[in-house]
Design a protein around this motif. Structure first.
Motif, PDB file in Angstrom:
ATOM      1  N   ASN A 224     -34.043  -4.607 -23.375  1.00  0.00           N
ATOM      2  CA  ASN A 224     -34.321  -3.237 -23.789  1.00  0.00           C
ATOM      3  C   ASN A 224     -35.810  -2.913 -23.687  1.00  0.00           C
ATOM      4  O   ASN A 224     -36.183  -1.797 -23.320  1.00  0.00           O
ATOM      5  CB  ASN A 224     -33.833  -3.029 -25.228  1.00  0.00           C
ATOM      6  CG  ASN A 224     -33.896  -1.585 -25.657  1.00  0.00           C
ATOM      7  OD1 ASN A 224     -34.849  -1.165 -26.298  1.00  0.00           O
ATOM      8  ND2 ASN A 224     -32.863  -0.829 -25.306  1.00  0.00           N
ATOM      9  N   LEU A 225     -36.655  -3.902 -23.997  1.00  0.00           N
ATOM     10  CA  LEU A 225     -38.103  -3.678 -23.943  1.00  0.00           C
ATOM     11  C   LEU A 225     -38.732  -4.211 -22.658  1.00  0.00           C
ATOM     12  O   LEU A 225     -39.957  -4.179 -22.511  1.00  0.00           O
ATOM     13  CB  LEU A 225     -38.768  -4.345 -25.155  1.00  0.00           C
ATOM     14  CG  LEU A 225     -38.356  -3.776 -26.523  1.00  0.00           C
ATOM     15  CD1 LEU A 225     -38.951  -4.605 -27.643  1.00  0.00           C
ATOM     16  CD2 LEU A 225     -38.780  -2.330 -26.646  1.00  0.00           C
ATOM     17  N   ASN A 226     -37.874  -4.760 -21.757  1.00  0.00           N
ATOM     18  CA  ASN A 226     -38.352  -5.264 -20.465  1.00  0.00           C
ATOM     19  C   ASN A 226     -39.419  -6.352 -20.646  1.00  0.00           C
ATOM     20  O   ASN A 226     -40.471  -6.342 -20.020  1.00  0.00           O
ATOM     21  CB  ASN A 226     -38.905  -4.126 -19.604  1.00  0.00           C
ATOM     22  CG  ASN A 226     -39.043  -4.540 -18.144  1.00  0.00           C
ATOM     23  OD1 ASN A 226     -38.391  -5.486 -17.682  1.00  0.00           O
ATOM     24  ND2 ASN A 226     -39.909  -3.857 -17.410  1.00  0.00           N
ATOM     25  N   GLU A 268     -36.451   7.262 -32.999  1.00  0.00           N
ATOM     26  CA  GLU A 268     -36.567   7.619 -31.588  1.00  0.00           C
ATOM     27  C   GLU A 268     -37.683   6.785 -30.986  1.00  0.00           C
ATOM     28  O   GLU A 268     -38.808   6.762 -31.509  1.00  0.00           O
ATOM     29  CB  GLU A 268     -36.865   9.104 -31.416  1.00  0.00           C
ATOM     30  CG  GLU A 268     -36.822   9.573 -29.975  1.00  0.00           C
ATOM     31  CD  GLU A 268     -37.050  11.071 -29.852  1.00  0.00           C
ATOM     32  OE1 GLU A 268     -36.755  11.619 -28.773  1.00  0.00           O
ATOM     33  OE2 GLU A 268     -37.528  11.675 -30.830  1.00  0.00           O
ATOM     34  N   VAL A 269     -37.378   6.065 -29.932  1.00  0.00           N
ATOM     35  CA  VAL A 269     -38.348   5.147 -29.339  1.00  0.00           C
ATOM     36  C   VAL A 269     -38.565   5.511 -27.879  1.00  0.00           C
ATOM     37  O   VAL A 269     -37.739   6.177 -27.247  1.00  0.00           O
ATOM     38  CB  VAL A 269     -37.865   3.685 -29.441  1.00  0.00           C
ATOM     39  CG1 VAL A 269     -37.713   3.258 -30.895  1.00  0.00           C
ATOM     40  CG2 VAL A 269     -36.553   3.490 -28.703  1.00  0.00           C
ATOM     41  N   THR A 270     -39.730   5.091 -27.379  1.00  0.00           N
ATOM     42  CA  THR A 270     -40.061   5.276 -25.966  1.00  0.00           C
ATOM     43  C   THR A 270     -40.016   3.920 -25.286  1.00  0.00           C
ATOM     44  O   THR A 270     -40.795   3.008 -25.623  1.00  0.00           O
ATOM     45  CB  THR A 270     -41.445   5.899 -25.805  1.00  0.00           C
ATOM     46  OG1 THR A 270     -41.481   7.159 -26.499  1.00  0.00           O
ATOM     47  CG2 THR A 270     -41.772   6.130 -24.333  1.00  0.00           C
ATOM     48  N   LYS A 275     -38.934   6.246 -20.916  1.00  0.00           N
ATOM     49  CA  LYS A 275     -37.583   6.690 -21.259  1.00  0.00           C
ATOM     50  C   LYS A 275     -37.455   6.741 -22.767  1.00  0.00           C
ATOM     51  O   LYS A 275     -37.706   5.763 -23.458  1.00  0.00           O
ATOM     52  CB  LYS A 275     -36.552   5.717 -20.679  1.00  0.00           C
ATOM     53  CG  LYS A 275     -35.106   6.093 -21.020  1.00  0.00           C
ATOM     54  CD  LYS A 275     -34.129   5.073 -20.477  1.00  0.00           C
ATOM     55  CE  LYS A 275     -32.707   5.425 -20.851  1.00  0.00           C
ATOM     56  NZ  LYS A 275     -31.744   4.413 -20.366  1.00  0.00           N
ATOM     57  N   ARG A 276     -37.049   7.899 -23.302  1.00  0.00           N
ATOM     58  CA  ARG A 276     -36.915   8.078 -24.736  1.00  0.00           C
ATOM     59  C   ARG A 276     -35.439   7.960 -25.128  1.00  0.00           C
ATOM     60  O   ARG A 276     -34.556   8.489 -24.441  1.00  0.00           O
ATOM     61  CB  ARG A 276     -37.475   9.425 -25.175  1.00  0.00           C
ATOM     62  CG  ARG A 276     -38.972   9.572 -24.917  1.00  0.00           C
ATOM     63  CD  ARG A 276     -39.505  10.874 -25.457  1.00  0.00           C
ATOM     64  NE  ARG A 276     -39.383  10.971 -26.909  1.00  0.00           N
ATOM     65  CZ  ARG A 276     -40.259  10.440 -27.763  1.00  0.00           C
ATOM     66  NH1 ARG A 276     -41.306   9.749 -27.298  1.00  0.00           N
ATOM     67  NH2 ARG A 276     -40.107  10.576 -29.052  1.00  0.00           N
ATOM     68  N   CYS A 277     -35.199   7.286 -26.221  1.00  0.00           N
ATOM     69  CA  CYS A 277     -33.823   7.122 -26.715  1.00  0.00           C
ATOM     70  C   CYS A 277     -33.854   6.937 -28.219  1.00  0.00           C
ATOM     71  O   CYS A 277     -34.897   6.662 -28.811  1.00  0.00           O
ATOM     72  CB  CYS A 277     -33.126   5.945 -26.036  1.00  0.00           C
ATOM     73  SG  CYS A 277     -33.791   4.338 -26.505  1.00  0.00           S
ATOM     74  N   TRP A 278     -32.675   7.097 -28.805  1.00  0.00           N
ATOM     75  CA  TRP A 278     -32.511   6.870 -30.244  1.00  0.00           C
ATOM     76  C   TRP A 278     -31.807   5.528 -30.465  1.00  0.00           C
ATOM     77  O   TRP A 278     -30.892   5.169 -29.734  1.00  0.00           O
ATOM     78  CB  TRP A 278     -31.678   7.986 -30.864  1.00  0.00           C
ATOM     79  CG  TRP A 278     -32.469   9.237 -31.109  1.00  0.00           C
ATOM     80  CD1 TRP A 278     -32.687  10.260 -30.239  1.00  0.00           C
ATOM     81  CD2 TRP A 278     -33.129   9.571 -32.314  1.00  0.00           C
ATOM     82  NE1 TRP A 278     -33.458  11.216 -30.801  1.00  0.00           N
ATOM     83  CE2 TRP A 278     -33.756  10.833 -32.103  1.00  0.00           C
ATOM     84  CE3 TRP A 278     -33.295   8.958 -33.555  1.00  0.00           C
ATOM     85  CZ2 TRP A 278     -34.497  11.474 -33.069  1.00  0.00           C
ATOM     86  CZ3 TRP A 278     -34.034   9.600 -34.531  1.00  0.00           C
ATOM     87  CH2 TRP A 278     -34.628  10.840 -34.301  1.00  0.00           C
ATOM     88  N   GLN A 279     -32.267   4.831 -31.495  1.00  0.00           N
ATOM     89  CA  GLN A 279     -31.662   3.543 -31.857  1.00  0.00           C
ATOM     90  C   GLN A 279     -31.328   3.540 -33.349  1.00  0.00           C
ATOM     91  O   GLN A 279     -32.051   4.130 -34.159  1.00  0.00           O
ATOM     92  CB  GLN A 279     -32.617   2.380 -31.544  1.00  0.00           C
ATOM     93  CG  GLN A 279     -32.874   2.173 -30.072  1.00  0.00           C
ATOM     94  CD  GLN A 279     -33.845   1.039 -29.819  1.00  0.00           C
ATOM     95  OE1 GLN A 279     -34.422   0.476 -30.758  1.00  0.00           O
ATOM     96  NE2 GLN A 279     -34.028   0.690 -28.559  1.00  0.00           N
ATOM     97  N   HIS A 280     -30.225   2.866 -33.651  1.00  0.00           N
ATOM     98  CA  HIS A 280     -29.822   2.683 -35.047  1.00  0.00           C
ATOM     99  C   HIS A 280     -29.911   1.191 -35.379  1.00  0.00           C
ATOM    100  O   HIS A 280     -29.282   0.364 -34.718  1.00  0.00           O
ATOM    101  CB  HIS A 280     -28.391   3.180 -35.277  1.00  0.00           C
ATOM    102  CG  HIS A 280     -27.915   2.987 -36.681  1.00  0.00           C
ATOM    103  ND1 HIS A 280     -26.703   2.433 -36.987  1.00  0.00           N
ATOM    104  CD2 HIS A 280     -28.506   3.266 -37.874  1.00  0.00           C
ATOM    105  CE1 HIS A 280     -26.548   2.373 -38.291  1.00  0.00           C
ATOM    106  NE2 HIS A 280     -27.631   2.879 -38.860  1.00  0.00           N
ATOM    107  N   TRP A 281     -30.706   0.868 -36.400  1.00  0.00           N
ATOM    108  CA  TRP A 281     -30.920  -0.522 -36.792  1.00  0.00           C
ATOM    109  C   TRP A 281     -30.368  -0.760 -38.196  1.00  0.00           C
ATOM    110  O   TRP A 281     -30.562   0.063 -39.095  1.00  0.00           O
ATOM    111  CB  TRP A 281     -32.405  -0.879 -36.757  1.00  0.00           C
ATOM    112  CG  TRP A 281     -32.916  -1.079 -35.368  1.00  0.00           C
ATOM    113  CD1 TRP A 281     -33.367  -0.116 -34.507  1.00  0.00           C
ATOM    114  CD2 TRP A 281     -33.023  -2.323 -34.684  1.00  0.00           C
ATOM    115  NE1 TRP A 281     -33.749  -0.671 -33.321  1.00  0.00           N
ATOM    116  CE2 TRP A 281     -33.548  -2.039 -33.393  1.00  0.00           C
ATOM    117  CE3 TRP A 281     -32.732  -3.639 -35.009  1.00  0.00           C
ATOM    118  CZ2 TRP A 281     -33.787  -3.031 -32.454  1.00  0.00           C
ATOM    119  CZ3 TRP A 281     -32.971  -4.625 -34.076  1.00  0.00           C
ATOM    120  CH2 TRP A 281     -33.473  -4.322 -32.809  1.00  0.00           C
TER     121      TRP A 281
END
Length: 708
Positions: A224-226, A268-270, A275-281
Motif C-alpha cells: 500500500n505504501l510501496n 484520508e491518506v495520500t 493517489k488519495r484514498c480513505w482507510q479504516h483502521w
C-alpha cells in the motif's frame, strides 16, 4: 544376608497360616526369635509391601498383604517394564519392553543391564539421574532413538523399588510418546501456516510499540505504501499517518485500557503517486499480566469506495426514501431531521412526525445501557467524525435487538460538515445464526469423533481434526474440496465396498461398518464408520455426513479383560475351595467345579449372568454375599453387617450353617476381594468359601484335651 532372608521367609510362612494376624510377641514366641529382631524384620516386610499392620488397642497385629504379584500384571500394560536389582542385573521384564527394543526375553532375563540398547543404557546410568534418585523416589527422562530413517521418542520413568527380600533396586517404565512428539511438530507447522495466512491477508496489518516504533508489517501494508518490509520495520507509525489523524491516533493510544483495548480510526491518506484514498483502521492494545501495554496492533482496509457511496447517497436523496435499509439524518448536535420508512418500522413508529425534532437519546427508550451507548457514539462522531460498530438497540415497545450502525458526518463539496447520517441494519437473526453455527462448529471441531461433510458431487466441504487423525493413511491433511474417493482409495476395505455404500445410502439413507487397518508403526487400528444422507425440505439430497470413531483402545481393553478373565477362570479351577469371580457389572465370569458342587448350580447356568445370587441364597443370612458388599463404606458395613470384617480392601466372615452336610451343619469361612488393574481401578470381585468344620473340630478337640 542369607540368614536375614531365611528369617523373613519364616515370618511370612507363619503369617500365611494365621490370616487374622499375629502380634510381635506372638511371632517371637512361636519362632523363638528375639523380639527386637522380629520388629526389625516386620518393618522390612511392611516397607516392601509383603505384610500389613493394623492397630488393635495397644497391640500391633501383622498379617499377609492381599495383593497381585507384579509378574501377573506385567503383561497387561502398554508400557515397557524392566526391573533391575541392586547388582545391576535384570530381575523381571515384560513382553512389551522386548517388543519396543527388539529383544528376546529369555536372553536378557538375569543378564546385566549392559545388554540393553546403548541409548537407553546411557539414560539409566547417567550421573545426573543417579544423583536425582537419591533425593526422590522417581525420575523421568525423555529418550530419543534414531535408527535408519525413523526416530522414536520414549518417556522413561525410573522408580526406587524394594523387593520382597528387602533388597533395593529400580523399576524402569518406558512409554512410547512418538505420536505426542509428532503432534507437537504439527502444531509448529500450524503456527507457520498461521503466519502465512497473516502475510496473505488483503487487509493491512502492522504492530508497533508504545513509542510508535513498527515491529511488524504484512505485505499488504508494504504494498500500500510501496515500500519493502525491511524499510518499514523500526520506523515510526506516525510517519505514515497524515498530520490531521496523528492526534486522534495518540488519543486512542492514551485511552486504550485492558477493559477497553480496541478503537478505530478513519482517515484520508495520500499514497505514493499522489493517489488519495480513505482507510479504516481498527487498533487493539496488547497487554501483559500486569496490565502494562506491550504493543498496539492495527488492521486497516481501504474504504474509499464506501466514502464515494456516501457522497452518492447524499446527492441522490430520493434513493434513501425507497431504501430497505433504515437510514436517519440528524443535526450535528443530534436532533432528528429525517428518517426513512425502514427506520420507522425498525424502531416501532408509524409516522415521520412521531420522531422529527427528537434528540438521539430518545431512541434509548429508557434503557440505561442504550442511553450510555448513544452518548459514546455522539462523542466518537464529534471527536473522530464518524462511528461504525455493532450495538444493542431498544425499540419503542421495549424489545431489544442487535443492529449494525454506521454514523458519518455529511460534508459539502468544500468539506464543511452539514449533518449526521446513520445507516442501520437489524442483524438480530444473523447474530443468533452466527452464534448457533459457531457453537455447532466448535462442538464438531473439538469432538473426539471424526466428522466430514460430503456434497452431492462427492466433494468434502468440511472435516474436523479428529477425522484426519483417525484416517492416518489419507495423504492429504487439508481435505476441503477433495473428493471422498481419496478416503476410499486409502483403505482397501472401503474401496471394495463402494457399491455397497452407494446402494445402502440410496435405499436406507445410511451405512454402518467397522474397518481395521495396520498403521505405519505396525499397530492395529479399528474404526467404526457411519454414513448418513441428509435431504432438504424438498426431498433433494443436501449432503452426506461421514462419521468415524477410533475404537481400537476399547477393543484392546475388551480383549485384555476377556483374556484376564480367561486366565483367572483357569486359575480358580485348580483351587479346591468354592470360588467365583464377577466383573464390574456383577456378571459371573468364573465359577469353579467346587462352587458348582457346593451350590448345585453348574458353570453353564451362571456364567454371563447375575445368577450367583440365586445360587448362594441357601447360605444367607448366615453368610451374606460379600462380593456385593466390597464397595460399602466402613460405617455402613459395621451398621448393617456386624459379622463381616474388613482386612485391607477385602471382606471376611464365617458362620455355622445347619442346613449343610445333610443337616449336620458346617462352619463356612468366606472371603471377597476386589480385582484391580495396573492403574488401580477395580475391574471385578473374587469370592472364596471354605468348609472349616473339620478344622474347627480338631481345634476344639485339642483345646478340650488341654483343659482335661
Amino acid at each position: 544376608m542369607p540368614a536375614e532372608r531365611d528369617n523373613l521367609n519364616k515370618i511370612r510362612s507363619l503369617l500365611k497360616f494365621h490370616p487374622r494376624g499375629l502380634t510381635i510377641s506372638d511371632i517371637s514366641q512361636r519362632l523363638k526369635m528375639n523380639r527386637n529382631s522380629v520388629a526389625k524384620y516386620l518393618e522390612i516386610l511392611e516397607i516392601s509391601g509383603c505384610v500389613e499392620m493394623r492397630q488393635m488397642g495397644a497391640a500391633k497385629v501383622f498379617y499377609i498383604s492381599q495383593r497381585i504379584p507384579l509378574a501377573a500384571i506385567l503383561g497387561f500394560t502398554k508400557e515397557g517394564i524392566v526391573v533391575i536389582n541392586q547388582e545391576g542385573r535384570i530381575n523381571q521384564v515384560n513382553e512389551r519392553f522386548c517388543q519396543m527394543f527388539d529383544l528376546r526375553q529369555e536372553e536378557i532375563l538375569s543378564a546385566p543391564i549392559t545388554v540393553l540398547p546403548q541409548n537407553l543404557l546411557s539414560v539409566l546410568t547417567s550421573q545426573r539421574l543417579m544423583e536425582g534418585l537419591g533425593e526422590k523416589a522417581e525420575q523421568t527422562r525423555i529418550l530419543k532413538m534414531e535408527e535408519y530413517d525413523w526416530i522414536q521418542y520414549y518417556k522413561v520413568r525410573i522408580l526406587n523399588t524394594i523387593f520382597d527380600t528387602g533388597e533395593h533396586g529400580q523399576t524402569v517404565i518406558i512409554e512410547d510418546i512418538t505420536l505426542e512428539k509428532e503432534m507437537e511438530e504439527r502444531l509448529r507447522l500450524n503456527e507457520a501456516r498461521y503466519r502465512g495466512i497473516v502475510e496473505d491477508q488483503l487487509e493491512m496489518i502492522c504492530r508497533y510499540t508504545p513509542d510508535g516504533k513498527i515491529t511488524f508489517a504484512n505485505d499488504a501494508f508494504c504494498r500500500n505504501l510501496n515500500i519493502t518490509p525491511e524499510e518499514v520495520v523500526n520506523h515510526s507509525i506516525l510517519s505514515y499517518h497524515p498530520a490531521e489523524s496523528i492526534s486522534r491516533l495518540k488519543a486512542g493510544m492514551e485511552a486504550c485500557t485492558p477493559h477497553s483495548p480496541v478503537w478505530d480510526l478513519e482517515m484520508e491518506v495520500t499514497l505514493p503517486g499522489d493517489k488519495r484514498c480513505w482507510q479504516h483502521w481498527i487498533y487493539r492494545g496488547i497487554f501483559d499480566e500486569q496490565d502494562m501495554v506491550l504493543e498496539y496492533q492495527g488492521v486497516g482496509r481501504d474504504i474509499t469506495d464506501r466514502k464515494r457511496a456516501e457522497i452518492e447517497l447524499l446527492i441522490k436523496s430520493f434513493a434513501i426514501e425507497s431504501s430497505i435499509i433504515p437510514i436517519g439524518l440528524a443535526t450535528l448536535d443530534g436532533m432528528v431531521t429525517y428518517v426513512n420508512p425502514a427506520f420507522l418500522q425498525m424502531w416501532g413508529y408509524k409516522h415521520l412526525s412521531d420522531v422529527l425534532g427528537l434528540p438521539l437519546e430518545h431512541f434509548a427508550h429508557g434503557n440505561v445501557d442504550s442511553l450510555r451507548k448513544i452518548f459514546e457514539i455522539k462523542q466518537a462522531v464529534s471527536r473522530e467524525g464518524g462511528f461504525s460498530g455493532e450495538l444493542t438497540g431498544t425499540r419503542k415497545s421495549g424489545e431489544k435487538f442487535n443492529l449494525l450502525l454506521n454514523v458519518s458526518v455529511v460534508k459539502d463539496t468544500e468539506g464543511s460538515p452539514l449533518c449526521l447520517i446513520g445507516y442501520f441494519n437489524d442483524i438480530s437473526l444473523l447474530v443468533r445464526m452466527n452464534r448457533e453455527v459457531q457453537m455447532k462448529e466448535t462442538a464438531i471441531s473439538h469432538s473426539y469423533e471424526g466428522v466430514a461433510i460430503i456434497c452431492p458431487d462427492g466433494r468434502i466441504s468440511y472435516s474436523n481434526p479428529a477425522f484426519t487423525r483417525i484416517f492416518q493413511r489419507i495423504p492429504e491433511h487439508d481435505l476441503y474440496g477433495k473428493q471422498i474417493d481419496l478416503v476410499y482409495s486409502s483403505y482397501p476395505q472401503l474401496e471394495g465396498k463402494r457399491d455397497e455404500i452407494s446402494d445402502s445410502l440410496a435405499r436406507k439413507g445410511s451405512w454402518i461398518s467397522i474397518v481395521s487397518d495396520i498403521t505405519e508403526d505396525g499397530k492395529t487400528s479399528i474404526i467404526q464408520i457411519h454414513l448418513s444422507r441428509t435431504n432438504d425440505l424438498g426431498g433433494n439430497q443436501l449432503c452426506t455426513i461421514f462419521s468415524a470413531l477410533d475404537i481400537t483402545e476399547q477393543r484392546m481393553i475388551e480383549e485384555s479383560l476377556s483374556m484376564m478373565y480367561h486366565h483367572l477362570e483357569e486359575a480358580i479351577e485348580h483351587v479346591g475351595d468354592p470360588t467365583f469371580i464377577l466383573d464390574n457389572h456383577r456378571r459371573v465370569v468364573a465359577w469353579n467345579n467346587a462352587m458348582a458342587s457346593l451350590t448345585g448350580y453348574s458353570r453353564d447356568e451362571v456364567i454371563g449372568t447375575a445368577g450367583y445370587r440365586d445360587a448362594c441364597k441357601r447360605f444367607e443370612p448366615g453368610i451374606p454375599l460379600l462380593a456385593d458388599l466390597v464397595d460399602l463404606s466402613v460405617r455402613d458395613l459395621i451398621r448393617n453387617y456386624p459379622s463381616v470384617s474388613r482386612f485391607g480392601s477385602g471382606l471376611f466372615t464365617e458362620a455355622f450353617l445347619p442346613s449343610l452336610q445333610s443337616g449336620k451343619g458346617a462352619v463356612i469361612w468366606a472371603k471377597a476381594s476386589p480385582i484391580l488393574n495396573t492403574t488401580g481401578q477395580t475391574i471385578g470381585v473374587i469370592q472364596t468359601m471354605k468348609d472349616m468344620t473339620n478344622w474347627k473340630r480338631v481345634t476344639e478337640h485339642g483345646v478340650t484335651r488341654e483343659i482335661s
